[in-house]
Design a protein around this motif. Sequence first.
Motif, PDB file in Angstrom:
ATOM      1  N   PHE A  12    -109.532  34.443  10.300  1.00 36.68           N
ATOM      2  CA  PHE A  12    -110.936  34.668  10.027  1.00 36.68           C
ATOM      3  C   PHE A  12    -111.284  33.439  10.696  1.00 36.68           C
ATOM      4  O   PHE A  12    -110.949  31.600  10.801  1.00 36.68           O
ATOM      5  CB  PHE A  12    -111.635  34.489   8.733  1.00 36.68           C
ATOM      6  CG  PHE A  12    -110.526  35.399   8.021  1.00 36.68           C
ATOM      7  CD1 PHE A  12    -112.015  36.448   7.493  1.00 36.68           C
ATOM      8  CD2 PHE A  12    -109.433  35.662   7.023  1.00 36.68           C
ATOM      9  CE1 PHE A  12    -110.985  37.726   6.367  1.00 36.68           C
ATOM     10  CE2 PHE A  12    -108.391  35.939   6.405  1.00 36.68           C
ATOM     11  CZ  PHE A  12    -109.600  37.618   6.139  1.00 36.68           C
ATOM     12  N   VAL A  13    -112.903  33.478  12.104  1.00 42.62           N
ATOM     13  CA  VAL A  13    -113.655  32.442  12.385  1.00 42.62           C
ATOM     14  C   VAL A  13    -115.624  32.934  11.954  1.00 42.62           C
ATOM     15  O   VAL A  13    -115.385  34.226  12.626  1.00 42.62           O
ATOM     16  CB  VAL A  13    -113.497  32.545  13.742  1.00 42.62           C
ATOM     17  CG1 VAL A  13    -114.406  31.578  13.946  1.00 42.62           C
ATOM     18  CG2 VAL A  13    -112.114  32.139  14.816  1.00 42.62           C
ATOM     19  N   HIS A  14    -115.708  32.064  11.132  1.00 42.54           N
ATOM     20  CA  HIS A  14    -117.040  31.958  11.004  1.00 42.54           C
ATOM     21  C   HIS A  14    -118.113  31.272  11.486  1.00 42.54           C
ATOM     22  O   HIS A  14    -117.132  30.039  11.280  1.00 42.54           O
ATOM     23  CB  HIS A  14    -117.288  32.035   9.494  1.00 42.54           C
ATOM     24  CG  HIS A  14    -118.606  31.715   9.445  1.00 42.54           C
ATOM     25  ND1 HIS A  14    -119.221  30.484   8.533  1.00 42.54           N
ATOM     26  CD2 HIS A  14    -120.110  32.120   9.973  1.00 42.54           C
ATOM     27  CE1 HIS A  14    -120.709  30.700   7.881  1.00 42.54           C
ATOM     28  NE2 HIS A  14    -121.302  32.274   8.462  1.00 42.54           N
ATOM     29  N   LEU A  15    -119.066  31.710  12.589  1.00 38.24           N
ATOM     30  CA  LEU A  15    -119.505  31.199  13.389  1.00 38.24           C
ATOM     31  C   LEU A  15    -120.962  32.043  12.651  1.00 38.24           C
ATOM     32  O   LEU A  15    -121.900  32.549  12.222  1.00 38.24           O
ATOM     33  CB  LEU A  15    -119.287  31.897  14.918  1.00 38.24           C
ATOM     34  CG  LEU A  15    -118.350  31.832  15.624  1.00 38.24           C
ATOM     35  CD1 LEU A  15    -117.457  33.118  15.295  1.00 38.24           C
ATOM     36  CD2 LEU A  15    -118.299  31.482  17.128  1.00 38.24           C
ATOM     37  N   ALA A  16    -122.292  30.405  13.364  1.00 35.76           N
ATOM     38  CA  ALA A  16    -123.432  30.390  12.323  1.00 35.76           C
ATOM     39  C   ALA A  16    -124.187  29.645  13.014  1.00 35.76           C
ATOM     40  O   ALA A  16    -123.923  28.689  14.427  1.00 35.76           O
ATOM     41  CB  ALA A  16    -123.253  29.614  11.230  1.00 35.76           C
ATOM     42  N   GLY A  17    -125.582  30.527  13.768  1.00 34.25           N
ATOM     43  CA  GLY A  17    -126.193  29.673  13.842  1.00 34.25           C
ATOM     44  C   GLY A  17    -127.233  30.214  14.915  1.00 34.25           C
ATOM     45  O   GLY A  17    -126.764  31.971  15.236  1.00 34.25           O
ATOM     46  N   SER A  18    -128.397  30.313  15.928  1.00 36.72           N
ATOM     47  CA  SER A  18    -129.596  31.015  16.420  1.00 36.72           C
ATOM     48  C   SER A  18    -128.751  31.375  17.557  1.00 36.72           C
ATOM     49  O   SER A  18    -128.700  32.930  18.175  1.00 36.72           O
ATOM     50  CB  SER A  18    -130.634  30.695  15.681  1.00 36.72           C
ATOM     51  OG  SER A  18    -130.756  29.712  16.684  1.00 36.72           O
ATOM     52  N   GLU A  19    -127.780  31.836  18.372  1.00 31.36           N
ATOM     53  CA  GLU A  19    -126.852  31.775  18.646  1.00 31.36           C
ATOM     54  C   GLU A  19    -126.038  32.685  18.781  1.00 31.36           C
ATOM     55  O   GLU A  19    -125.464  32.689  19.820  1.00 31.36           O
ATOM     56  CB  GLU A  19    -126.610  31.022  19.832  1.00 31.36           C
ATOM     57  CG  GLU A  19    -128.224  29.934  20.524  1.00 31.36           C
ATOM     58  CD  GLU A  19    -129.460  30.522  20.753  1.00 31.36           C
ATOM     59  OE1 GLU A  19    -128.701  30.918  22.305  1.00 31.36           O
ATOM     60  OE2 GLU A  19    -130.156  30.372  20.893  1.00 31.36           O
ATOM     61  N   VAL A  20    -125.563  33.184  18.095  1.00 28.79           N
ATOM     62  CA  VAL A  20    -124.133  33.682  17.730  1.00 28.79           C
ATOM     63  C   VAL A  20    -123.758  35.017  18.266  1.00 28.79           C
ATOM     64  O   VAL A  20    -123.370  36.333  17.982  1.00 28.79           O
ATOM     65  CB  VAL A  20    -123.429  33.566  16.007  1.00 28.79           C
ATOM     66  CG1 VAL A  20    -123.384  31.901  16.415  1.00 28.79           C
ATOM     67  CG2 VAL A  20    -124.295  33.670  14.871  1.00 28.79           C
ATOM     68  N   ALA A  21    -125.394  35.500  18.086  1.00 29.91           N
ATOM     69  CA  ALA A  21    -125.545  36.838  17.898  1.00 29.91           C
ATOM     70  C   ALA A  21    -125.184  37.615  19.145  1.00 29.91           C
ATOM     71  O   ALA A  21    -124.424  38.810  19.638  1.00 29.91           O
ATOM     72  CB  ALA A  21    -126.549  37.489  17.691  1.00 29.91           C
ATOM     73  N   PRO A  22    -125.050  37.044  20.548  1.00 25.80           N
ATOM     74  CA  PRO A  22    -124.514  37.719  21.922  1.00 25.80           C
ATOM     75  C   PRO A  22    -122.935  37.686  21.376  1.00 25.80           C
ATOM     76  O   PRO A  22    -122.561  38.693  22.436  1.00 25.80           O
ATOM     77  CB  PRO A  22    -124.654  36.198  22.837  1.00 25.80           C
ATOM     78  CG  PRO A  22    -126.823  35.971  21.992  1.00 25.80           C
ATOM     79  CD  PRO A  22    -125.956  36.397  21.190  1.00 25.80           C
TER      80      PRO A  22
END
Length: 197
Positions: A20-30
Motif C-alpha cells: 500500500f502506498v498513500h500519496l497526499a497533496g494537491s498534486e496527486v490527482a494526475p
Amino acid sequence: MPDIFNKMIGRTRYVVLRLFVHLAGSEVAPILGVLNRDARDAIDADGDLQVLGEGLVELCETLLRSDEYWLSAANEGDVFWSEGEAGDYVNELFTDSAERYGADLDFSPESDLNQPLSIPVTRNVVVMITVAYEGEVPELETDLANIQALKEGLKALINLHYKHKLRAIQVHFSPAQLGDELTNDQLLQYYPELIPL
C-alpha cells in the motif's frame, strides 16, 4: 528449517506481496490518469503478464518520481511452496483490495454523462499493488513503511518484471476515478494498516 529442506529438494518458492502506498497533496490527482490508463491497458491485455508487467514498471517509476507526496505505506505477504496456495492467497488479496472504498472502476460510456463541469480534486490517493513472484527478494520481504525501504521495494518490483519472475500482478487504487474523493476519515476506516512514513 522447512525453507532449507524445500530448497534442497528443489521446490519453487513463491512469495505473494501486497504493498500500500498513500500519496497526499494537491498534486496527486494526475497519478490517477496513469493508474486509469494502466487499468484500461490491463483489461485490454486480458491477463497478458508482459503487458501487466510493463504497466507495473510505469506505475513504480511514477511512484518513485512522486516520493515527495508519500505520506504512509504498509505491506503484507507470505511465502508458499505450492503454486496453488500462492494463487489462492493472490485471489484473497485481490478480493480484499477490490472491496475497499473507491477501488471499483467504471469504464462504461454512461459513467461520464452526468459529470459536473467542475470536479473536486482529491488530496489522497492509495495505490495497492499485489504481486506473486518466484524466488527471494530481501528488498520486498521486509517492512516497507519507511521511505528508503519503499524506494528499494519499488525498484525491486521493476527488476522482477525484467527478470521474468512475476507470476501475478494486480493493481487497485482509490479513488478509482477522477472526481471521486478519498477523505481522511475514509482513509482511517478503509486503510487502517497504513503507517506514516
